[in-house]
Design an enzyme around this catalytic site. Structure first.
Site, short mmCIF file in Angstrom:
data_model
loop_
_atom_site.label_atom_id
_atom_site.label_comp_id
_atom_site.label_asym_id
_atom_site.label_seq_id
_atom_site.Cartn_x
_atom_site.Cartn_y
_atom_site.Cartn_z
N GLU A 33 0.85 -1.21 0.00
CA GLU A 33 0.00 0.00 0.00
C GLU A 33 0.88 1.25 0.00
O GLU A 33 0.61 2.20 -0.70
CB GLU A 33 -0.91 0.05 1.24
CG GLU A 33 -2.04 -0.94 1.23
CD GLU A 33 -1.59 -2.30 1.68
OE1 GLU A 33 -0.74 -2.37 2.58
OE2 GLU A 33 -2.07 -3.30 1.12
N ASP A 36 2.36 1.70 -3.39
CA ASP A 36 1.35 2.22 -4.32
C ASP A 36 1.08 3.69 -4.06
O ASP A 36 0.84 4.47 -4.97
CB ASP A 36 0.03 1.43 -4.18
CG ASP A 36 0.19 0.03 -4.73
OD1 ASP A 36 1.17 -0.21 -5.45
OD2 ASP A 36 -0.66 -0.83 -4.43
N LYS A 115 25.12 -27.20 -9.67
CA LYS A 115 24.12 -26.52 -8.85
C LYS A 115 24.03 -25.09 -9.37
O LYS A 115 24.90 -24.26 -9.11
CB LYS A 115 24.48 -26.55 -7.37
CG LYS A 115 23.37 -25.95 -6.55
CD LYS A 115 23.54 -26.22 -5.08
CE LYS A 115 22.37 -25.71 -4.27
NZ LYS A 115 21.91 -24.39 -4.59
N GLU A 174 15.86 -24.81 -13.01
CA GLU A 174 16.36 -23.52 -12.54
C GLU A 174 16.27 -22.50 -13.67
O GLU A 174 16.70 -22.77 -14.79
CB GLU A 174 17.83 -23.70 -12.10
CG GLU A 174 18.33 -22.65 -11.18
CD GLU A 174 17.92 -22.87 -9.71
OE1 GLU A 174 17.08 -23.75 -9.43
OE2 GLU A 174 18.44 -22.12 -8.85
N LYS A 315 28.59 -27.89 -1.90
CA LYS A 315 28.80 -26.50 -2.29
C LYS A 315 30.27 -26.13 -2.32
O LYS A 315 31.08 -26.66 -1.55
CB LYS A 315 28.06 -25.58 -1.31
CG LYS A 315 26.57 -25.87 -1.22
CD LYS A 315 25.73 -24.80 -1.82
CE LYS A 315 25.39 -23.77 -0.85
NZ LYS A 315 24.31 -22.95 -0.94
N CYS A 412 18.10 4.12 25.75
CA CYS A 412 17.35 4.76 26.84
C CYS A 412 18.21 5.01 28.08
O CYS A 412 17.74 5.54 29.07
CB CYS A 412 16.12 3.91 27.21
SG CYS A 412 16.56 2.40 28.05
N CYS A 433 11.93 2.09 26.93
CA CYS A 433 13.03 2.15 25.98
C CYS A 433 12.45 2.34 24.58
O CYS A 433 11.70 1.49 24.08
CB CYS A 433 13.86 0.86 26.03
SG CYS A 433 15.18 0.85 24.81
#
Ligand code: IVH
Length: 586
Positions: A33, A36, A115, A174, A315, A412, A433
């Site tokens: 919102e 927009d 990957k 992918e 990985k 604070c 605080c």
């Protein structure tokens, strides 16, 4: 400069920033919102002064306009992730478990693949025609991006004719961006004075999830299929490797660097080979994927709730960078925990600018032996949050400063405490605080809590700073005039915000519990508690043993819940929120 021109410039800057967050990082820090509203405001200003409209204004080019209005698609089977490994011994362990499932018979074949670093999609073909493309979404429900098919260069709309091909089947694969397209697109964005994409993955996902596809994104993405998920008849080969090869005959793109490996030695050789050719590839990969090749054995091995047990991602070592710690600040969370954050001399690791790193707590600071002024190695693996992995001692300057445990809250100024065995530092000044008030309110209005639309972070910060609303009660008592004291809020938006406050009052019990922000009580526990007690009074009066009997609620969480309801201010707030005056109900 003309006043309107100045305003337009400021708005453009803001919108571009949010475009980048949304498209680039796939996140947002304002509500739809609010976004927009910026666009609307821009349109009004541009209407007033048409000669100030720039070519790259989001009101002019379709490319800049974002709306999260994709149709939702429920996946027939969840789109899962992959289990990750970084070390040889983890792969050995994976293989051992697979062998065990195969009664230690060693004749297993593994299909090794790249990957690819992009975004997962589901592609359904019906009667040899492309029928639907959807993103992973939350794994169960994705976004229908079929109409952006023209962005994916190599995905055929019509399959090559082939004997008895199943009339309905789903592929998963992918979608990614080639390095050359990434350079082209970023060049174009730069020319248009727009923010650039910060990684290939973000560029792929930002493009495919664009509502209005623009011409310059045509054919800028590619696709590789990595699995046939289901088909309405037994047809494809029982070997995963052969299935992928077969898809090629139908013109479905697969990556050619796939290999059937017989044992762990062959797998490690494949890994080394791919690591060597990685730089020469024209797209980004972040490792290899090892899959059991035989689909019948795959079925036998099965799935966990988030990944197939018959596959693992091996990985590549995470990407690293070296930089300096300029300072260490303490951030105060919603529950009062002080988190040390290292402010870094900014560095780019795989295209992402990193200026701050979370240091979590003093155990971590002591483990790493960090001082302000130190030179450190920062690592960022995949999408994971960056972290400091070590200090390079030889670069420590003479004037390096020790990081001291703060005595007072930086916001604070109240005294900081360490609670019993807890490693965290706490500001116990909960309601006074400002930092905590802000974070508590942000949590209260958030999507999974009271879902009070339109109250973005900036508005909440200002409401608290200007002493207009510091807690949920004051928020519900807010009026039009006080809302107008907030920057960027006009009458129209103020009315909208008041309306969303009103509609939010019809809520659910789990949402209300979650919105209270009880430490350690997330969405799942809130649901479990609501289901168990049904009535707020029963929850308020519950003892630790009763709480402890609820699913997912351990003794630590039970204690937190119990003590939350012992605090008078909390009870007062709850009673007031559900009283007739405020009127929250479910
Ligand atoms: S198999 C059940 N194979 O990696 C099948 N995934 O980190 C699960 N990915 O969400 C995925 N290349 O988007 C598979 N050759 C490959 C892949 C691959 C990239 C992505 C995929 C997945 C993510 C998990």
């Amino acid at each position: 400069m003309d006043k309107i021109k100045k305003k337009i410039k400021k708005l453009l800057k803001k919108i571009h920033k949010h475009n980048l967050l949304y498209f680039g990082k796939n996140t947002q820090n304002i509500s739809n919102e609010q976004y927009d509203y910026y666009i609307k405001k821009l349109k009004i200003l541009e209407k007033k002064q048409t000669n100030f409209i720039t070519k790259n204004s989001p009101t002019q080019s379709v490319s800049g306009f974002i709306k999260k209005k994709f149709k939702k698609i429920k996946h027939k089977t969840p789109m899962l992730s992959l289990n990750n490994a970084y070390e040889k011994k983890q792969i050995k362990h994976f293989i051992k478990k697979i062998l065990k499932k195969n009664n230690n018979i060693k004749n297993i074949l593994y299909c090794c693949e790249l990957k690819i670093d992009g975004l997962a999609v589901s592609v359904i073909y019906k009667d040899s025609k492309l029928f639907k493309i959807s993103t992973r979404g939350d794994g169960n429900i994705g976004e229908d991006v079929t109409k952006n098919i023209n962005m994916i260069k190599n995905l055929p709309i019509n399959l090559k004719k082939y004997n008895n091909i199943p009339s309905l089947f789903e592929l998963r694969g992918e979608v990614f961006m080639l390095k050359k397209n990434f350079i082209k697109i970023n060049k174009k964005l730069k020319e248009q004075n727009k923010k650039i994409f910060n990684s290939l993955r973000n560029a792929a996902s930002g493009s495919l999830r664009r509502i209005n596809s623009s011409n310059f994104l045509k054919n800028k993405l590619n696709f590789f299929c990595y699995v046939i998920n289901w088909s309405n008849k037994e047809y494809f080969p029982k070997s995963h490797f052969n299935s992928l090869k077969f898809l090629k005959k139908l013109n479905i793109p697969i990556n050619e660097n796939i290999k059937q490996c017989k044992n762990i030695k062959e797998i490690f050789n494949y890994y080394k080979y791919i690591l060597n050719i990685r730089k020469k590839l024209n797209f980004e990969i972040d490792g290899i994927v090892i899959k059991v090749d035989d689909k019948i054995l795959q079925k036998k091995i099965g799935y966990s709730s988030s990944y197939p047990r018959w596959a693992i991602a091996y990985k590549f070592p995470s990407k690293k960078g070296i930089t300096k710690i300029k300072n260490v600040d303490f951030q105060v969370s919603r529950t009062g925990i002080l988190t040390p954050v290292a402010r870094l001399k900014p560095i780019y690791i795989s295209g992402i600018k990193i200026s701050n790193v979370n240091l979590y707590n003093f155990n971590e600071i002591n483990r790493l032996k960090i001082m302000i002024g130190d030179t450190v190695t920062v690592s960022r693996s995949g999408d994971v949050i960056p972290k400091i992995i070590n200090v390079i001692k030889k670069f420590r300057p003479k004037n390096a400063k020790k990081i001291n445990i703060p005595n007072y809250c930086p916001i604070c100024n109240s005294i900081i405490k360490r609670l019993n065995e807890d490693i965290n530092l706490y500001c116990l000044n909960s309601i006074n605080c400002i930092a905590q008030s802000k974070e508590k309110l942000k949590h209260f209005v958030s999507k999974n809590a009271m879902n009070i639309k339109g109250f973005g972070k900036k508005i909440i910060n200002e409401l608290v700073d200007k002493n207009i609303a510091k807690n949920p009660i004051e928020l519900f008592k807010i009026n039009l005039l006080s809302l107008l004291k907030i920057n960027r809020i006009n009458i129209k938006l103020a009315k909208k915000l008041l309306k969303s406050l009103k509609t939010s009052k019809n809520t659910t019990f789990p949402r209300f519990i979650y919105s209270l922000g009880i430490p350690k009580v997330g969405i799942t526990i809130s649901h479990n508690i609501a289901y168990h007690y049904k009535k707020i009074n029963l929850l308020i009066n519950a003892d630790i043993y009763s709480l402890n009997s609820i699913k997912n609620v351990g003794i630590n969480v039970s204690n937190k819940i119990y003590f939350f309801f012992q605090v008078k201010e909390n009870l007062k707030m709850i009673n007031y929120l559900i009283s007739k005056e405020i009127g929250i109900n479910w």
